[in-house]
Design a protein around this motif. Sequence first.
Motif, PDB file in Angstrom:
ATOM      1  N   ARG A  27      -5.664 -13.936 -28.732  1.00 56.01           N
ATOM      2  CA  ARG A  27      -6.574 -14.132 -27.341  1.00 56.01           C
ATOM      3  C   ARG A  27      -5.666 -14.788 -26.265  1.00 56.01           C
ATOM      4  O   ARG A  27      -5.771 -15.787 -26.095  1.00 56.01           O
ATOM      5  CB  ARG A  27      -7.854 -14.998 -27.552  1.00 56.01           C
ATOM      6  CG  ARG A  27      -8.991 -14.668 -26.586  1.00 56.01           C
ATOM      7  CD  ARG A  27      -8.712 -15.223 -25.361  1.00 56.01           C
ATOM      8  NE  ARG A  27      -9.100 -16.747 -25.164  1.00 56.01           N
ATOM      9  CZ  ARG A  27      -8.180 -17.689 -24.600  1.00 56.01           C
ATOM     10  NH1 ARG A  27      -7.036 -17.471 -24.120  1.00 56.01           N
ATOM     11  NH2 ARG A  27      -8.655 -19.203 -24.590  1.00 56.01           N
ATOM     12  N   ASN A  37     -11.757 -16.733 -30.930  1.00 54.03           N
ATOM     13  CA  ASN A  37     -12.786 -17.635 -31.345  1.00 54.03           C
ATOM     14  C   ASN A  37     -13.331 -17.390 -32.846  1.00 54.03           C
ATOM     15  O   ASN A  37     -13.413 -18.591 -33.413  1.00 54.03           O
ATOM     16  CB  ASN A  37     -13.904 -17.631 -30.268  1.00 54.03           C
ATOM     17  CG  ASN A  37     -14.707 -16.208 -30.229  1.00 54.03           C
ATOM     18  OD1 ASN A  37     -15.120 -15.884 -31.282  1.00 54.03           O
ATOM     19  ND2 ASN A  37     -15.239 -15.959 -29.088  1.00 54.03           N
ATOM     20  N   ALA A  67     -19.620 -17.473 -23.493  1.00 49.24           N
ATOM     21  CA  ALA A  67     -19.994 -18.679 -24.572  1.00 49.24           C
ATOM     22  C   ALA A  67     -19.068 -18.440 -25.712  1.00 49.24           C
ATOM     23  O   ALA A  67     -19.422 -18.419 -26.823  1.00 49.24           O
ATOM     24  CB  ALA A  67     -21.444 -18.150 -24.913  1.00 49.24           C
ATOM     25  N   ALA A 122     -13.855 -21.683 -24.570  1.00 46.26           N
ATOM     26  CA  ALA A 122     -13.847 -22.260 -23.350  1.00 46.26           C
ATOM     27  C   ALA A 122     -15.312 -22.649 -22.995  1.00 46.26           C
ATOM     28  O   ALA A 122     -15.599 -24.031 -22.750  1.00 46.26           O
ATOM     29  CB  ALA A 122     -13.089 -21.768 -22.135  1.00 46.26           C
ATOM     30  N   SER A 172     -21.771 -11.470 -23.806  1.00 45.65           N
ATOM     31  CA  SER A 172     -21.964 -10.056 -23.435  1.00 45.65           C
ATOM     32  C   SER A 172     -23.361  -9.395 -23.739  1.00 45.65           C
ATOM     33  O   SER A 172     -23.435  -8.527 -23.163  1.00 45.65           O
ATOM     34  CB  SER A 172     -20.835  -9.502 -24.004  1.00 45.65           C
ATOM     35  OG  SER A 172     -21.109  -9.378 -25.616  1.00 45.65           O
ATOM     36  N   LYS A 212     -22.375 -21.146 -30.859  1.00 38.08           N
ATOM     37  CA  LYS A 212     -23.466 -20.512 -29.980  1.00 38.08           C
ATOM     38  C   LYS A 212     -24.819 -21.184 -30.272  1.00 38.08           C
ATOM     39  O   LYS A 212     -25.820 -21.117 -29.509  1.00 38.08           O
ATOM     40  CB  LYS A 212     -23.676 -19.021 -29.672  1.00 38.08           C
ATOM     41  CG  LYS A 212     -22.439 -18.441 -29.279  1.00 38.08           C
ATOM     42  CD  LYS A 212     -22.484 -16.745 -29.059  1.00 38.08           C
ATOM     43  CE  LYS A 212     -21.184 -16.211 -28.477  1.00 38.08           C
ATOM     44  NZ  LYS A 212     -21.454 -14.654 -28.632  1.00 38.08           N
ATOM     45  N   ALA A 252      -8.781 -25.244 -11.731  1.00 39.21           N
ATOM     46  CA  ALA A 252      -9.125 -26.053 -13.043  1.00 39.21           C
ATOM     47  C   ALA A 252      -8.707 -25.500 -14.163  1.00 39.21           C
ATOM     48  O   ALA A 252      -9.193 -24.418 -14.815  1.00 39.21           O
ATOM     49  CB  ALA A 252     -10.881 -25.869 -13.136  1.00 39.21           C
ATOM     50  N   ASN A 278      -6.781 -26.511 -18.140  1.00 38.17           N
ATOM     51  CA  ASN A 278      -6.217 -27.442 -19.078  1.00 38.17           C
ATOM     52  C   ASN A 278      -4.955 -28.239 -18.943  1.00 38.17           C
ATOM     53  O   ASN A 278      -4.537 -29.091 -19.532  1.00 38.17           O
ATOM     54  CB  ASN A 278      -6.653 -26.954 -20.440  1.00 38.17           C
ATOM     55  CG  ASN A 278      -6.123 -25.505 -20.828  1.00 38.17           C
ATOM     56  OD1 ASN A 278      -4.919 -25.318 -19.987  1.00 38.17           O
ATOM     57  ND2 ASN A 278      -6.799 -24.749 -21.672  1.00 38.17           N
TER      58      ASN A 278
HETATM   59  N1  LIG Z   1      -9.023 -22.585 -16.679  1.00 35.07           N
HETATM   60  C1  LIG Z   1      -8.461 -23.032 -18.069  1.00 35.07           C
HETATM   61  O1  LIG Z   1      -8.069 -23.901 -18.256  1.00 35.07           O
HETATM   62  C2  LIG Z   1      -9.085 -22.087 -19.381  1.00 35.07           C
HETATM   63  C3  LIG Z   1      -9.211 -20.531 -19.076  1.00 35.07           C
HETATM   64  N2  LIG Z   1      -9.759 -20.093 -20.137  1.00 35.07           N
HETATM   65  C4  LIG Z   1      -9.918 -18.288 -20.009  1.00 35.07           C
HETATM   66  O2  LIG Z   1     -11.255 -18.282 -20.277  1.00 35.07           O
HETATM   67  C5  LIG Z   1     -11.493 -17.115 -20.760  1.00 35.07           C
HETATM   68  C6  LIG Z   1     -12.253 -17.041 -21.897  1.00 35.07           C
HETATM   69  O3  LIG Z   1     -11.618 -17.679 -22.700  1.00 35.07           O
HETATM   70  P1  LIG Z   1     -12.357 -18.076 -24.325  1.00 35.07           P
HETATM   71  O4  LIG Z   1     -13.333 -18.741 -24.109  1.00 35.07           O
HETATM   72  O5  LIG Z   1     -11.242 -18.549 -25.312  1.00 35.07           O
HETATM   73  O6  LIG Z   1     -12.718 -16.688 -24.738  1.00 35.07           O
HETATM   74  P2  LIG Z   1     -13.936 -16.200 -25.943  1.00 35.07           P
HETATM   75  O7  LIG Z   1     -13.367 -14.838 -26.382  1.00 35.07           O
HETATM   76  O8  LIG Z   1     -13.976 -17.286 -27.064  1.00 35.07           O
HETATM   77  O9  LIG Z   1     -14.946 -16.149 -25.114  1.00 35.07           O
HETATM   78  C7  LIG Z   1     -15.423 -15.115 -23.937  1.00 35.07           C
HETATM   79  C8  LIG Z   1     -16.741 -14.996 -24.087  1.00 35.07           C
HETATM   80  O10 LIG Z   1     -16.925 -14.178 -22.906  1.00 35.07           O
HETATM   81  C9  LIG Z   1     -18.260 -13.694 -23.292  1.00 35.07           C
HETATM   82  N3  LIG Z   1     -18.089 -12.059 -22.511  1.00 35.07           N
HETATM   83  C10 LIG Z   1     -16.941 -11.334 -22.411  1.00 35.07           C
HETATM   84  N4  LIG Z   1     -17.297 -10.200 -21.814  1.00 35.07           N
HETATM   85  C11 LIG Z   1     -18.479 -10.493 -21.075  1.00 35.07           C
HETATM   86  C12 LIG Z   1     -19.326 -10.100 -20.076  1.00 35.07           C
HETATM   87  N5  LIG Z   1     -18.779  -8.952 -19.504  1.00 35.07           N
HETATM   88  N6  LIG Z   1     -20.413 -10.543 -19.614  1.00 35.07           N
HETATM   89  C13 LIG Z   1     -20.633 -11.732 -20.217  1.00 35.07           C
HETATM   90  N7  LIG Z   1     -19.964 -12.684 -20.987  1.00 35.07           N
HETATM   91  C14 LIG Z   1     -18.961 -11.883 -21.541  1.00 35.07           C
HETATM   92  C15 LIG Z   1     -18.039 -13.193 -24.778  1.00 35.07           C
HETATM   93  O11 LIG Z   1     -19.078 -12.693 -25.170  1.00 35.07           O
HETATM   94  P3  LIG Z   1     -19.351 -12.331 -26.746  1.00 35.07           P
HETATM   95  O12 LIG Z   1     -19.539 -13.666 -27.509  1.00 35.07           O
HETATM   96  O13 LIG Z   1     -20.814 -11.688 -26.639  1.00 35.07           O
HETATM   97  O14 LIG Z   1     -18.537 -11.522 -27.215  1.00 35.07           O
HETATM   98  C16 LIG Z   1     -17.593 -14.640 -25.195  1.00 35.07           C
HETATM   99  O15 LIG Z   1     -18.846 -15.323 -25.265  1.00 35.07           O
HETATM  100  C17 LIG Z   1     -10.020 -16.566 -20.900  1.00 35.07           C
HETATM  101  O16 LIG Z   1      -9.836 -15.774 -19.704  1.00 35.07           O
HETATM  102  C18 LIG Z   1      -9.123 -17.550 -20.848  1.00 35.07           C
HETATM  103  O17 LIG Z   1      -7.897 -17.371 -20.074  1.00 35.07           O
HETATM  104  C19 LIG Z   1      -9.483 -20.457 -21.450  1.00 35.07           C
HETATM  105  C20 LIG Z   1      -9.185 -21.636 -21.825  1.00 35.07           C
HETATM  106  C21 LIG Z   1      -8.881 -22.589 -20.688  1.00 35.07           C
END
Ligand SMILES: NC(=O)C1=CN([C@@H]2O[C@H](COP(=O)(O)OP(=O)(O)OC[C@H]3O[C@@H](n4cnc5c(N)ncnc54)[C@H](OP(=O)(O)O)[C@@H]3O)[C@@H](O)[C@H]2O)C=CC1
Length: 594
Positions: free
Chosen positions: A195, A289, A342, A345, A377, A393, A493, A495
């Motif tokens: 990821r 995740n 969810a 992050a 999602s 979750k 914002a 990390n």
């Molecule tokens: N700014 C920062 O410091 C950081 C930013 N990030 C960014 O955060 C993002 C997510 O990372 P991370 O949490 O690790 O990823 P994960 O894959 O763990 O989580 C992604 C989540 O987003 C949901 N999702 C995906 N598509 C959609 C949609 N179209 N509508 C609603 N929800 C959706 C997924 O749903 P489902 O569970 O149903 O699949 C899942 O719950 C990345 O882009 C990453 O770069 C991450 C860490 C630090």
Amino acid sequence: MREESETESPSSSSTLIDDVDSKPTVAGGVRDVYGEDSATEDQFVTPWSVSVASGYSLLRDPHHNKGLAFTIRERDAHFLRGLLPPTVASQDLQVKKMMHNIRQYQVPLQKYMAMMDLQERNQRLFYKLLIDNVEELLPIVYTPTVGEACQKYGSIFMRPQGLFISLKEKGKILEVLRNWPEKNIQVVVVTDGERILGLGDLGCQGMGIPVGKLSLYTALGGIRPSACLPITIDVGTNNEKLLNDEFYIGLKQKRATGQEYAELLDEFMMAVKQNYGEKVLIQFEDFANHNAFDLLAKYGTTHLVFNDDIQGTASVVLAGLVAGQKLVGGTLADHRFLFLGAGEAGTGIAELIALEMSKQTKAPLEETRKKIWLVDSKGLIVSSRKESLQQFKKPWAHEHEPIKELVDAVKAIRPTVLIGTSGVGRTFTKEVVEAMASINEKPIILSLSNPTSQSECTAEEAYTWSQGRAIFASGSPFPPVEYDGKVFVPGQANNAYIFPGLGLGLIMSGAIRVHDDMLLAASEALAAQVSQENFDRGLIYPPFTNIRKISAHIAANVAAKAYELGLATRLSEPKDLVKYAESCMYSPAYRNYR
Ligand SMILES: NC(=O)C1=CN([C@@H]2O[C@H](COP(=O)(O)OP(=O)(O)OC[C@H]3O[C@@H](n4cnc5c(N)ncnc54)[C@H](OP(=O)(O)O)[C@@H]3O)[C@@H](O)[C@H]2O)C=CC1
Ligand SMILES: CC(=O)C(=O)O
Ligand SMILES: [Mg+2]
């Protein structure tokens, strides 16, 4: 014996460490780095030899090369005469020249490659450049450009960086670690590439991320480059494009899962601890995740581990929210939070906010969690979905009717804070931002997904659609926006504010475990660094320009917490932890050679 040193009590290990306590260096828990004393007679040892680089090889040694900054005396003493043109340049002039050259490139990826080339050529100049021009170069060596670099990693690199550990190394990981030239490692950043930012599975090409993160450990947190080890674990990739790409650099097979994956990771974790001691910090980065939470839970009790995406992100966002209270008023408990996304992050941030609220209000965690809602999602996470939800979750499945669309969730939950952690770009639509602005005088909107293409909305969209009322920050940087005759400067914002200082705090206190209270301590320190001038500009984060000072404060707070919790093994706690942290920091200034 190695076994003894790994199981020794904090007090016995600190006796050894106390020998170096007086020196202003970042000491790790690693002794007998060459394995000479700990090897038993039936073990093999390496016949180490040390040589002094000189002449042509000195110019090609990135750790010692100074290019035109070698003085005439050094050129004579080290057989460099004739190998360099006559001019002697200062390091500052070299920085000026490099910045001039880098600014000539129009394409960010070219700037990235120029920076990587410099890192391979002259390490101190690379770090001096990065430290002195952090705001300008962070988007190059880090998000967003590092994302593009990972996508094209196979074709842009001449020389490999970091350590690649693939399924083929099963049973030999300790040997592979010993191939790395540095022995005194204090921080490992490891990914399995599944990821990478919001770009998905990039397999082995994810290496750009640990390399980039560790550059920041050094530039932003002052950890010596030689103590940093980037690692990519290659268990295959499910990315069809890469599997069909003849230039792909990783294993061309589908990802290993289940027992095969777990065994490789377990061998890796044990080998790192065996090779570098129990105080080596292992940062998990950009795992998917379905592995990230399990790895953190499994190794959190046996190793000094930290998941940047779950914990570092949580700490940085909490800091922004705590600081943001100065702009919007009230306390954390007065807010309602809605997340899009969810995963690591999203739920990581949610949990730390709930913990902080619980500490502030003395309400149980189960209660404070109820102020936080998440959308994945499939829509709003509600109790009727509980059975089918992934474990991480479940705590967020509150009583509510199901809602599919984010905009409807905004209207129903009426959040004061909207946080994007979905990895999907442009999901904070005009309707969503307008709904936030109709509910709140000053809506807090954080689009955390990286890189820029995946940001839930742009800074311009956030300010325009909220008529300039949003307090906005994003994971990847956006330039200032002019709206209605006023200039809005968005915050970042990310990390990157937290992990370098957190790591320094752990190392300087000799911490043996990461504790949630340390994340809160890091948040508190970061929030305290936001000045009135920053607030006046609508910022909830301080600028990165002062990041070394910020990291020293974070490190000091984290170390203080480690001492308070009894998790520090360096028993003589320095009186002034901020000063001590600063004194520990690596300086990229050239050294004089005798
Ligand atoms: N700014 C920062 O410091 C950081 C930013 N990030 C960014 O955060 C993002 C997510 O990372 P991370 O949490 O690790 O990823 P994960 O894959 O763990 O989580 C992604 C989540 O987003 C949901 N999702 C995906 N598509 C959609 C949609 N179209 N509508 C609603 N929800 C959706 C997924 O749903 P489902 O569970 O149903 O699949 C899942 O719950 C990345 O882009 C990453 O770069 C991450 C860490 C630090
Ligand atoms: C910043 C970071 O760690 C991420 O986007 O994954
Ligand atoms: Mg990450």
